[in-house]
Design an enzyme around this catalytic site. Sequence first.
Site, PDB file in Angstrom:
ATOM      1  N   GLU A  47      55.485  60.887 -30.182  1.00 35.82           N
ATOM      2  CA  GLU A  47      56.281  61.573 -29.159  1.00 35.82           C
ATOM      3  C   GLU A  47      56.749  62.940 -29.645  1.00 35.82           C
ATOM      4  OE1 GLU A  47      58.534  57.604 -27.444  1.00 35.82           O
ATOM      5  OE2 GLU A  47      59.692  59.218 -28.348  1.00 35.82           O
ATOM      6  N   CYS A  87      61.448  69.121 -30.735  1.00 34.08           N
ATOM      7  CA  CYS A  87      61.697  68.045 -31.699  1.00 34.08           C
ATOM      8  C   CYS A  87      60.349  67.375 -31.971  1.00 34.08           C
ATOM      9  CB  CYS A  87      62.684  67.090 -31.032  1.00 34.08           C
ATOM     10  SG  CYS A  87      63.001  65.632 -31.960  1.00 34.08           S
ATOM     11  N   CYS A 142      57.699  54.473 -38.730  1.00 34.22           N
ATOM     12  CA  CYS A 142      58.620  54.932 -39.771  1.00 34.22           C
ATOM     13  C   CYS A 142      58.955  53.779 -40.704  1.00 34.22           C
ATOM     14  CB  CYS A 142      59.898  55.445 -39.105  1.00 34.22           C
ATOM     15  SG  CYS A 142      61.055  56.193 -40.246  1.00 34.22           S
ATOM     16  N   CYS A 163      65.838  52.139 -39.343  1.00 37.05           N
ATOM     17  CA  CYS A 163      67.205  52.222 -38.798  1.00 37.05           C
ATOM     18  C   CYS A 163      67.381  51.191 -37.684  1.00 37.05           C
ATOM     19  CB  CYS A 163      67.483  53.625 -38.244  1.00 37.05           C
ATOM     20  SG  CYS A 163      67.307  54.893 -39.493  1.00 37.05           S
ATOM     21  N   CYS A 205      67.054  52.244 -33.901  1.00 33.59           N
ATOM     22  CA  CYS A 205      65.910  53.085 -33.530  1.00 33.59           C
ATOM     23  C   CYS A 205      64.716  52.242 -33.077  1.00 33.59           C
ATOM     24  CB  CYS A 205      65.528  53.929 -34.738  1.00 33.59           C
ATOM     25  SG  CYS A 205      63.996  54.807 -34.514  1.00 33.59           S
ATOM     26  N   CYS A 262      64.559  58.676 -29.745  1.00 31.07           N
ATOM     27  CA  CYS A 262      63.310  58.571 -30.495  1.00 31.07           C
ATOM     28  C   CYS A 262      62.617  57.222 -30.290  1.00 31.07           C
ATOM     29  CB  CYS A 262      63.715  58.802 -31.944  1.00 31.07           C
ATOM     30  SG  CYS A 262      62.583  58.293 -33.154  1.00 31.07           S
TER      31      CYS A 262
HETATM   32  S1  SF4 Z   1      65.908  56.996 -36.716  1.00 33.13           S
HETATM   33 FE1  SF4 Z   1      63.949  55.929 -36.520  1.00 33.13          FE
HETATM   34  S2  SF4 Z   1      62.409  57.493 -36.927  1.00 33.13           S
HETATM   35 FE2  SF4 Z   1      64.370  58.302 -37.654  1.00 33.13          FE
HETATM   36  S3  SF4 Z   1      64.464  57.697 -39.821  1.00 33.13           S
HETATM   37 FE3  SF4 Z   1      65.460  56.047 -38.693  1.00 33.13          FE
HETATM   38  S4  SF4 Z   1      63.801  54.560 -38.308  1.00 33.13           S
HETATM   39 FE4  SF4 Z   1      62.844  56.471 -38.877  1.00 33.13          FE
END
Ligand code: SF4
Length: 352
Positions: free
Chosen positions: A87, A113, A120, A124, A127, A344
């Site tokens: 994205e 962005c 990833c 997190c 996320c 995100c």
């Molecule tokens: S917010 Fe999502 S994309 Fe960003 S570092 Fe954390 S897990 Fe990775």
Amino acid sequence: MRATIYDYPLEELKNLVKPPFRAKQIYSWLYHNYVSSFDDMQNIPKTLRAELNEKYEISPLKIVKSEESDDGTIKYLFELADGHTIETVLLKMKDEKFNENGELIHHAKYTVCISTQVGCKVGCSFCLTAKGGFIRDLSAGEIVAQIVYIKRDKHIEHNRRGNIVYMGMGEPLDNLSALTSAIKIFSELDGLAISPRRQTVSTSGLSSKIDKLGEMDLGINLAISLHAVDDTLREELIPMNKAYNIASIMAAVRKFPIDKRKRVMFEYLVIDNINDDIASAKKLVKLLHGINAKVNLIYFNPYEGTSYGRPSVKKMESFSDYLINHGILSTIRQSKGIDISAACGQLREQTQ
Ligand code: SF4
């Protein structure tokens, strides 16, 4: 997978094409005219065009879907050559202005962005990208092509600078070599000429990589997704904190070479009843002591399936006021693109 033509800083391209002066012409077609076919490069000889066609990909991204929000935010979902998706979000920071005769007096201001990885590793808890796990790093060219596609799509002239934030899918510092190549390619004066001062690397806090990036002294801006002021909560929000705790991040930030006129941005995602109290604000003030910092408070943007909630406006303002009253520049980011779920990973999840 073939390399993409966007993978190369100008000096490298000069070593790949003969004669080397053709590299500047190719750059001009790619970054000033945004051509999507080597055959459109009219002043490049046919033989060289054929060679380029054979060796390099010029369209590494295919658009799958784009959604525009009421505030002008556009979210793009791209498919890569191997079928994975990423994205990119175009944020309109200021509208264009016209005089009474209807003539344009100020161009719109944009920030893009961009993503640096498919998925990833950081994980997190808030996320959606994290939920799909890590798939692969993007190449420098796949990072660069996101901007080229958007400039072409929105007819943004190459001399309209705009800002870049490496804040889309992925942890940019976990893909350091492609990231630093992309920073260089973006800033080429014969290309897009987006100076590193207009580029911000946003990291979840890989302190050893912050050190490495700092040693390169590229003139780039830094944003840290801090989100919590004590390690227990931060580990819950960002499991990677076990390896890179708050103290190590702050030590790396204090060493990082930042332009005196710039500030290190600390992103603080405010989650209802989790980290929105004044005690947290107090700790944050202490933590940032002596750093030329700006805190960007972000409303948590709830999505289906999360137990976290959006804080009240009142709590958000009290938090911000506390920071300001204690000498820390603080802004509350208005959630741009809220109607298109611009957090995100959300567009990608919906599509899959
Ligand atoms: S917010 Fe999502 S994309 Fe960003 S570092 Fe954390 S897990 Fe990775």
